[in-house]
Design a protein around this motif. Structure first.
Motif, PDB file in Angstrom:
ATOM      1  N   ARG A  23       0.809  -1.203   0.000  1.00 35.49           N
ATOM      2  CA  ARG A  23       0.000   0.000   0.000  1.00 35.49           C
ATOM      3  C   ARG A  23       0.851   1.266   0.000  1.00 35.49           C
ATOM      4  O   ARG A  23       0.496   2.253  -0.604  1.00 35.49           O
ATOM      5  N   LEU A  25       3.339   3.921  -1.006  1.00 36.47           N
ATOM      6  CA  LEU A  25       3.890   4.252  -2.304  1.00 36.47           C
ATOM      7  C   LEU A  25       5.402   4.397  -2.152  1.00 36.47           C
ATOM      8  O   LEU A  25       5.871   5.127  -1.286  1.00 36.47           O
ATOM      9  N   GLN A  30       6.418   7.752  -6.143  1.00 39.14           N
ATOM     10  CA  GLN A  30       5.877   9.031  -5.688  1.00 39.14           C
ATOM     11  C   GLN A  30       6.438  10.164  -6.558  1.00 39.14           C
ATOM     12  O   GLN A  30       5.694  11.004  -7.051  1.00 39.14           O
ATOM     13  N   GLN A  34       4.356  12.486  -9.051  1.00 36.40           N
ATOM     14  CA  GLN A  34       4.338  13.929  -8.826  1.00 36.40           C
ATOM     15  C   GLN A  34       4.760  14.671 -10.092  1.00 36.40           C
ATOM     16  O   GLN A  34       4.175  15.699 -10.441  1.00 36.40           O
TER      17      GLN A  34
ATOM     18  N   ILE B 123      -6.209   9.968 -15.444  1.00 42.36           N
ATOM     19  CA  ILE B 123      -5.803  10.955 -14.445  1.00 42.36           C
ATOM     20  C   ILE B 123      -6.545  10.715 -13.136  1.00 42.36           C
ATOM     21  O   ILE B 123      -5.976  10.846 -12.053  1.00 42.36           O
ATOM     22  N   LEU B 126      -4.760   7.948 -11.436  1.00 47.13           N
ATOM     23  CA  LEU B 126      -3.490   8.450 -10.912  1.00 47.13           C
ATOM     24  C   LEU B 126      -3.729   9.246  -9.630  1.00 47.13           C
ATOM     25  O   LEU B 126      -2.997   9.086  -8.637  1.00 47.13           O
ATOM     26  N   LEU B 127      -4.771  10.065  -9.624  1.00 47.08           N
ATOM     27  CA  LEU B 127      -5.063  10.887  -8.447  1.00 47.08           C
ATOM     28  C   LEU B 127      -5.595  10.061  -7.289  1.00 47.08           C
ATOM     29  O   LEU B 127      -5.673  10.541  -6.169  1.00 47.08           O
ATOM     30  N   VAL B 129      -4.348   7.131  -6.353  1.00 38.05           N
ATOM     31  CA  VAL B 129      -3.317   6.260  -5.794  1.00 38.05           C
ATOM     32  C   VAL B 129      -3.163   6.550  -4.299  1.00 38.05           C
ATOM     33  O   VAL B 129      -3.110   7.716  -3.891  1.00 38.05           O
ATOM     34  N   LYS B 130      -3.142   5.482  -3.514  1.00 40.34           N
ATOM     35  CA  LYS B 130      -3.042   5.671  -2.060  1.00 40.34           C
ATOM     36  C   LYS B 130      -1.671   6.215  -1.695  1.00 40.34           C
ATOM     37  O   LYS B 130      -0.665   5.793  -2.240  1.00 40.34           O
ATOM     38  N   GLY B 131      -1.650   7.175  -0.778  1.00 45.26           N
ATOM     39  CA  GLY B 131      -0.385   7.702  -0.287  1.00 45.26           C
ATOM     40  C   GLY B 131       0.212   8.792  -1.156  1.00 45.26           C
ATOM     41  O   GLY B 131       1.326   9.248  -0.919  1.00 45.26           O
ATOM     42  N   LEU B 132      -0.542   9.211  -2.190  1.00 48.61           N
ATOM     43  CA  LEU B 132      -0.033  10.267  -3.068  1.00 48.61           C
ATOM     44  C   LEU B 132      -0.107  11.617  -2.358  1.00 48.61           C
ATOM     45  O   LEU B 132      -1.073  11.913  -1.672  1.00 48.61           O
ATOM     46  N   TRP B 133       0.946  12.424  -2.526  1.00 48.62           N
ATOM     47  CA  TRP B 133       0.961  13.740  -1.882  1.00 48.62           C
ATOM     48  C   TRP B 133       0.185  14.775  -2.702  1.00 48.62           C
ATOM     49  O   TRP B 133       0.070  14.649  -3.906  1.00 48.62           O
ATOM     50  N   PHE B 134      -0.252  15.821  -2.039  1.00 47.92           N
ATOM     51  CA  PHE B 134      -0.837  17.033  -2.651  1.00 47.92           C
ATOM     52  C   PHE B 134      -2.068  16.767  -3.515  1.00 47.92           C
ATOM     53  O   PHE B 134      -2.317  17.471  -4.479  1.00 47.92           O
ATOM     54  N   PHE B 137      -4.407  19.739  -3.829  1.00 43.98           N
ATOM     55  CA  PHE B 137      -3.818  20.794  -4.651  1.00 43.98           C
ATOM     56  C   PHE B 137      -4.088  20.524  -6.134  1.00 43.98           C
ATOM     57  O   PHE B 137      -4.575  21.388  -6.864  1.00 43.98           O
ATOM     58  N   TYR B 138      -3.803  19.291  -6.564  1.00 44.52           N
ATOM     59  CA  TYR B 138      -4.016  18.964  -7.980  1.00 44.52           C
ATOM     60  C   TYR B 138      -5.488  19.021  -8.351  1.00 44.52           C
ATOM     61  O   TYR B 138      -5.858  19.530  -9.400  1.00 44.52           O
ATOM     62  N   ILE B 141      -6.556  22.499  -9.022  1.00 44.61           N
ATOM     63  CA  ILE B 141      -6.098  23.074 -10.291  1.00 44.61           C
ATOM     64  C   ILE B 141      -6.836  22.450 -11.471  1.00 44.61           C
ATOM     65  O   ILE B 141      -7.235  23.141 -12.403  1.00 44.61           O
TER      66      ILE B 141
END
Lengths: 309, 344
Positions: A23, A25, A30, A34, B123, B126-127, B129-134, B137-138, B141
């Motif tokens: 789970r 990332l 990451q 990003q 997209i 992609l957005l 996905v667990k543990g994705l930062w920010f 914010f995305y 936008i």
């Protein structure tokens, strides 16, 4: 779906460790994700940044020749110029904005106030002919606004108003827009009203409330968010309407923001500095964009609801 | 109160029942009346008038009955329709061919919507996905193309595609300069020679410029719909799949795609109708040009009123648009129904 989920549950406990590790990332992924998301954000923001930077350009150049986020000596001069006299017509931004505002507010109020009671009937009453009337509204919705421009132009042209006709007035443009905006409002509001549970109405009716009391004292208060959103969509239609006003209106004092903006665009506007055009774009977009952002959750919910039905 | 409760317990007599029902019916008609009286005058009457107009030679001379040169519109049968299909309108329009416009309109629609749906879903995944930062914010936008009025987007992109001063060519020039190349002056909106020909259908650069702009405009809506649907897929399914040794590609195609389908298909149908009638973008960006190569049905109908002033022909054109849309809706609905059961 539910059965699929349950059949696999016994196997889950055994591999719990492996899953929880998966789970998280990994840093590499990451960074990769990003980078992708930032690239997309850049593409989304690019036109907006371009207009913002153009609008701040103080050099009053007629055409931009380089890409700069904040141009040297940035100023709000272009905004000032647009406020005074956006096009060659002797009208100020305020006059244009007031015309757009009249169209937007008129359509919002009219379509919601007239539409909501019809939407309520479609949502709750089983009267003879209901399906036929709903089909009639849906059929109209299918036709784009341009699809009725010829008869509306010809018919409104026959109605005298002052020394001209209803066609050549904001009121006439408003009627022409409402011809499509009212069916849309009815359908949109019906979608929302369908989601309001019937328990409250039934309770009210058991307590002896009349149909009018149920509608005005139970349904309308519950429907306020839906009324606000549908009203806003109506406002947006009027504020940004272009095709009908461009065809109908001839007096510069009746012109709207969208017509002025089109006058200032690209090849057709050799005289208009691009900074003025950019400032104008932002001034037209900003008020509705801000409200849209505030209401987005409800609006998108409503749109998808409408398309599912 | 008591009386009403009693009334509910005792089955109402026939008269009572009819009275109740007719009171509801009367209320219903009363509530429908304002909207339907107004729509009767400004929506339904013009629609019927349009059908009559489409069978007459309604032109500029028929506009004002008080004018000395007033000409009563004459019934001409299906002449307007025949002229539209053969391209021989009373006022000649250069390069007008109904079938090319229709073909381009369909091509325009069915090249746009798949991009919107595929990019939108990817997209959204992609957005999600667990543990994705920010993430927030995305998301903030990515909503921007939806919240800006399409009118403004169209005129801004029109200027961005300007061959000399537009942002696109300037950005391309900046990239070219990095590699020691010359400034780029692609004539996005003006170049007449088509890039590709699909049978008789020429596709000029302006088609691709419109496509780029509309992809920019269209995917965020699909991402929002897909995000909603993704969040309702139980995580157990993915866990179970990974225990059974499924790769992430397999779980995407065997779990994500089938479970997104019920949400994406109505959104795609909505997108198809919206893109088919995308007046603002095409009229304000390319104006259907060059040489009418990017004209769609609604922009042509508008031109018949706005430039040629052939009100009868425009009415006939709109009636044709109505039937094309009816056909399009029926076909897409049929496809939707056929693909509804994703577990089949």
């Amino acid at each position: 779906m539910a059965t699929q989920a349950t059949t696999h549950t016994p196997a889950r406990t055994g591999a719990q460790v492996r899953i929880s590790k998966k789970r998280d990332l990994s840093l590499g992924k990451q960074v990769l994700y990003q980078a992708m998301l930032l690239a997309i954000a850049f593409i989304v923001l690019f036109p907006i940044l371009w207009v913002v930077s153009l609008s701040l350009d103080p050099r009053n150049i007629s055409r931009p020749t380089e890409l700069n986020l904040i141009p040297p000596g940035a100023s709000f001069k272009a905004y000032q110029a647009v406020m005074d006299k956006p096009t060659n017509n002797p009208v100020t931004f305020t006059q244009l904005a007031f015309n757009s505002l009249k169209l937007g507010a008129g359509i919002a109020l009219f379509s919601v106030l007239i539409g909501v009671s019809a939407a309520y009937v479609f949502s709750r009453f089983d009267i003879p002919g209901r399906r036929f009337l709903m089909l009639a509204v849906l059929t109209v919705l299918m036709l784009p606004a341009i699809g009725t421009i010829a008869p509306l132009f010809v018919l409104l042209n026959k109605v005298p108003l002052g020394n001209t006709s209803l066609r050549d007035s904001l009121l006439g443009v408003g009627f022409a827009i409402i011809s499509g905006a009212l069916p849309f409002a009815i359908w949109n509001l019906k979608g929302y009203l369908d989601t309001i549970p019937r328990d409250l109405e039934e309770a009210g009716r058991i307590d002896g409330a009349s149909h009018n009391q149920v509608f005005f004292q139970i349904i309308l208060p519950l429907a306020i968010p839906a009324l606000a959103v549908t009203g806003f969509l109506g406002f947006l239609t009027g504020w940004t309407e272009f095709a009908l006003s461009w065809q109908f209106l001839t007096h510069p004092t009746d012109f709207t923001l969208s017509m002025a903006l089109w006058n200032m665009t690209g090849q057709y506007a050799g005289q208009v500095p691009w900074s003025n055009f950019a400032a104008m774009s932002l001034l037209v977009a900003a008020p509705v964009a801000v409200v849209y952002l505030a209401l987005q959750k409800y609006i998108i919910g409503g749109l998808t609801l409408g398309s599912v039905k | 109160m008591a009386a009403i409760t009693k009334e509910r317990l005792v089955p109402p007599s026939g008269f009572r029942r009819r009275w109740n029902r007719s009171s509801a019916t009367r209320t219903a008609w009363l509530y429908l009346a304002p909207a339907f009286i107004i729509m009767g005058i400004i929506t339904f009457y013009p629609l019927f008038y349009q059908v009559w107009m489409s069978l007459t030679n309604y032109g500029i001379a028929s506009l004002n009955p008080n004018s000395p040169r007033y000409v009563e519109p004459a019934f001409v049968g299906v002449q307007n329709y025949a002229q539209i299909f053969t391209g021989e309108l009373p006022v000649a329009i250069a390069n007008f061919n109904f079938w090319n416009v229709l073909a381009f309109n369909l091509l325009w629609t069915f090249t746009n919507v798949p991009f919107h749906v595929v990019i939108g879903v990817l997209i959204a995944v992609l957005l999600n996905v667990k543990g994705l930062w920010f993430k927030r914010f995305y998301r903030a936008i990515y909503i921007l193309p939806i919240v800006l009025p399409s009118l403004v987007i169209a005129v801004v992109w029109r200027n961005m595609f300007d061959s000399q001063y537009g942002a696109i060519n300037q950005a391309l020039s900046a990239i070219a300069r990095l590699f020691g190349g010359d400034p780029v002056t692609v004539r996005w909106m003006e170049q007449v020679d088509p890039i590709i020909r699909l049978g008789p259908l020429p596709l000029p650069l302006s088609y691709f410029a419109l496509l780029i702009c509309n992809i920019w405009l269209g995917w965020p809506f699909m991402t929002i719909v897909a995000t909603g649907a993704l969040q309702s897929i139980p995580g157990d399914l993915y866990e179970a799949a990974s225990i059974d040794g499924a790769s992430s590609r397999q779980s995407f195609f065997k779990i994500t795609v089938p479970l997104l389908r019920p949400a994406m298909i109505p959104a795609a149908v909505y997108g198809i109708v919206a893109t088919f009638n995308l007046f603002n973008l095409i009229y304000l960006m390319s104006s259907g040009g060059p040489l009418r190569q990017t004209e769609i049905l609604v922009t042509t109908a508008y031109r018949l009123v706005n430039e040629q002033r052939l009100y009868g022909s425009a009415a006939a054109f709109s009636v044709i648009i109505f039937f094309v849309l009816l056909g399009l809706t029926l076909v897409t609905n049929r496809i939707t129904k056929a693909t509804e059961r994703y577990d089949a």
